[in-house]
Design a protein around this motif. Sequence first.
Motif, PDB file in Angstrom:
ATOM      1  N   MET A  24       0.850  -1.174   0.000  1.00 13.53           N
ATOM      2  CA  MET A  24       0.000   0.000   0.000  1.00 13.53           C
ATOM      3  C   MET A  24       0.895   1.235   0.000  1.00 13.53           C
ATOM      4  O   MET A  24       1.840   1.314   0.770  1.00 13.53           O
ATOM      5  N   PRO A  25       0.580   2.213  -0.845  1.00 14.86           N
ATOM      6  CA  PRO A  25       1.431   3.403  -0.899  1.00 14.86           C
ATOM      7  C   PRO A  25       1.350   4.207   0.391  1.00 14.86           C
ATOM      8  O   PRO A  25       0.346   4.200   1.082  1.00 14.86           O
ATOM      9  N   ALA A  26       2.440   4.891   0.705  1.00 11.83           N
ATOM     10  CA  ALA A  26       2.485   5.720   1.910  1.00 11.83           C
ATOM     11  C   ALA A  26       1.593   6.942   1.722  1.00 11.83           C
ATOM     12  O   ALA A  26       1.493   7.502   0.645  1.00 11.83           O
ATOM     13  N   MET A  27       0.922   7.317   2.804  1.00 16.45           N
ATOM     14  CA  MET A  27       0.062   8.503   2.787  1.00 16.45           C
ATOM     15  C   MET A  27       0.472   9.376   3.955  1.00 16.45           C
ATOM     16  O   MET A  27       0.617   8.878   5.070  1.00 16.45           O
ATOM     17  N   ASN A  28       0.652  10.657   3.711  1.00 14.80           N
ATOM     18  CA  ASN A  28       1.000  11.565   4.788  1.00 14.80           C
ATOM     19  C   ASN A  28      -0.140  11.610   5.795  1.00 14.80           C
ATOM     20  O   ASN A  28      -1.293  11.781   5.428  1.00 14.80           O
ATOM     21  N   TYR A  45       0.092   2.878   9.436  1.00 16.59           N
ATOM     22  CA  TYR A  45      -0.455   1.561   9.740  1.00 16.59           C
ATOM     23  C   TYR A  45       0.334   0.918  10.867  1.00 16.59           C
ATOM     24  O   TYR A  45       1.554   1.014  10.925  1.00 16.59           O
ATOM     25  N   ILE A  46      -0.379   0.258  11.750  1.00 15.05           N
ATOM     26  CA  ILE A  46       0.223  -0.474  12.857  1.00 15.05           C
ATOM     27  C   ILE A  46       0.201  -1.941  12.452  1.00 15.05           C
ATOM     28  O   ILE A  46      -0.836  -2.466  12.031  1.00 15.05           O
ATOM     29  N   THR A  47       1.349  -2.595  12.554  1.00 18.28           N
ATOM     30  CA  THR A  47       1.444  -3.991  12.136  1.00 18.28           C
ATOM     31  C   THR A  47       1.835  -4.876  13.315  1.00 18.28           C
ATOM     32  O   THR A  47       2.441  -4.417  14.282  1.00 18.28           O
ATOM     33  N   ASP A  48       1.474  -6.149  13.200  1.00 18.98           N
ATOM     34  CA  ASP A  48       1.855  -7.108  14.233  1.00 18.98           C
ATOM     35  C   ASP A  48       3.235  -7.679  13.914  1.00 18.98           C
ATOM     36  O   ASP A  48       3.894  -7.245  12.964  1.00 18.98           O
ATOM     37  N   SER A  49       3.670  -8.654  14.688  1.00 18.57           N
ATOM     38  CA  SER A  49       5.017  -9.219  14.519  1.00 18.57           C
ATOM     39  C   SER A  49       5.188  -9.929  13.180  1.00 18.57           C
ATOM     40  O   SER A  49       6.315 -10.140  12.729  1.00 18.57           O
ATOM     41  N   LYS A  50       4.080 -10.274  12.522  1.00 19.79           N
ATOM     42  CA  LYS A  50       4.157 -10.942  11.213  1.00 19.79           C
ATOM     43  C   LYS A  50       3.986  -9.958  10.061  1.00 19.79           C
ATOM     44  O   LYS A  50       3.908 -10.359   8.908  1.00 19.79           O
ATOM     45  N   GLY A  51       3.902  -8.662  10.378  1.00 18.97           N
ATOM     46  CA  GLY A  51       3.786  -7.646   9.344  1.00 18.97           C
ATOM     47  C   GLY A  51       2.366  -7.405   8.857  1.00 18.97           C
ATOM     48  O   GLY A  51       2.158  -6.663   7.906  1.00 18.97           O
ATOM     49  N   ARG A  52       1.375  -8.010   9.513  1.00 18.18           N
ATOM     50  CA  ARG A  52      -0.018  -7.817   9.118  1.00 18.18           C
ATOM     51  C   ARG A  52      -0.539  -6.507   9.702  1.00 18.18           C
ATOM     52  O   ARG A  52      -0.260  -6.194  10.855  1.00 18.18           O
ATOM     53  N   GLN A  53      -1.286  -5.759   8.908  1.00 17.24           N
ATOM     54  CA  GLN A  53      -1.864  -4.510   9.380  1.00 17.24           C
ATOM     55  C   GLN A  53      -2.977  -4.822  10.373  1.00 17.24           C
ATOM     56  O   GLN A  53      -3.910  -5.555  10.063  1.00 17.24           O
ATOM     57  N   VAL A  54      -2.864  -4.275  11.578  1.00 15.67           N
ATOM     58  CA  VAL A  54      -3.856  -4.533  12.625  1.00 15.67           C
ATOM     59  C   VAL A  54      -4.498  -3.251  13.140  1.00 15.67           C
ATOM     60  O   VAL A  54      -5.435  -3.301  13.921  1.00 15.67           O
ATOM     61  N   GLY A  55      -4.025  -2.115  12.697  1.00 15.52           N
ATOM     62  CA  GLY A  55      -4.573  -0.848  13.149  1.00 15.52           C
ATOM     63  C   GLY A  55      -4.061   0.278  12.287  1.00 15.52           C
ATOM     64  O   GLY A  55      -3.229   0.078  11.400  1.00 15.52           O
ATOM     65  N   VAL A  56      -4.585   1.455  12.570  1.00 12.90           N
ATOM     66  CA  VAL A  56      -4.168   2.622  11.807  1.00 12.90           C
ATOM     67  C   VAL A  56      -4.182   3.836  12.726  1.00 12.90           C
ATOM     68  O   VAL A  56      -5.024   3.951  13.615  1.00 12.90           O
ATOM     69  N   GLN A  57      -3.216   4.695  12.537  1.00 15.68           N
ATOM     70  CA  GLN A  57      -3.140   5.947  13.269  1.00 15.68           C
ATOM     71  C   GLN A  57      -3.361   7.061  12.255  1.00 15.68           C
ATOM     72  O   GLN A  57      -2.697   7.111  11.211  1.00 15.68           O
ATOM     73  N   ILE A  58      -4.325   7.939  12.552  1.00 16.95           N
ATOM     74  CA  ILE A  58      -4.732   8.971  11.599  1.00 16.95           C
ATOM     75  C   ILE A  58      -4.475  10.350  12.198  1.00 16.95           C
ATOM     76  O   ILE A  58      -4.837  10.611  13.338  1.00 16.95           O
ATOM     77  N   ASP A  59      -3.870  11.234  11.424  1.00 18.20           N
ATOM     78  CA  ASP A  59      -3.651  12.617  11.833  1.00 18.20           C
ATOM     79  C   ASP A  59      -4.987  13.348  11.730  1.00 18.20           C
ATOM     80  O   ASP A  59      -5.470  13.638  10.631  1.00 18.20           O
ATOM     81  N   LEU A  60      -5.606  13.611  12.894  1.00 17.26           N
ATOM     82  CA  LEU A  60      -6.929  14.227  12.888  1.00 17.26           C
ATOM     83  C   LEU A  60      -6.906  15.685  12.466  1.00 17.26           C
ATOM     84  O   LEU A  60      -7.924  16.216  12.014  1.00 17.26           O
TER      85      LEU A  60
END
Length: 84
Positions: free
Chosen positions: A1-5, A9-24
Motif C-alpha cells: 500500500m502506498p504511503a500517505m501523509n 499503519y500499525i502492524t503485528d510481529s508478522k507484518g499484518r496490518q492490525v490498526g491505523v493511526q490517523i492525523d486528525l
Amino acid sequence: MPAMNGIHYITDSKGRQVGVQIDLRRYGALWEDFCDAMLAHASDGDALIDWETAKRRLHAGDQRPKRAAKSPPQRGTRAKLPRE
C-alpha cells in the motif's frame, strides 16, 4: 500500500496490518464520516417505528431494554461500510 501523509499503519510481529493511526488535524472530517458510517452500520437490523409511536413512548416514559452491543470484528476481518 502506498504511503500517505498523516496515515500510519500499525502492524503485528508478522507484518499484518492490525490498526491505523490517523492525523486528525489533516483528516478530522474524514474520521467523522467514518464514525458516522460505523454508527449507521451498528444500527443495521434495528426495528423501525413511526414517529407518532416514538413520541407516545417518549412521553409515557417507556424504557425499552437496551439491545446487546454487537461484538467487535474478529482479527483479519474488515468492517462493512454502507455503499453510496
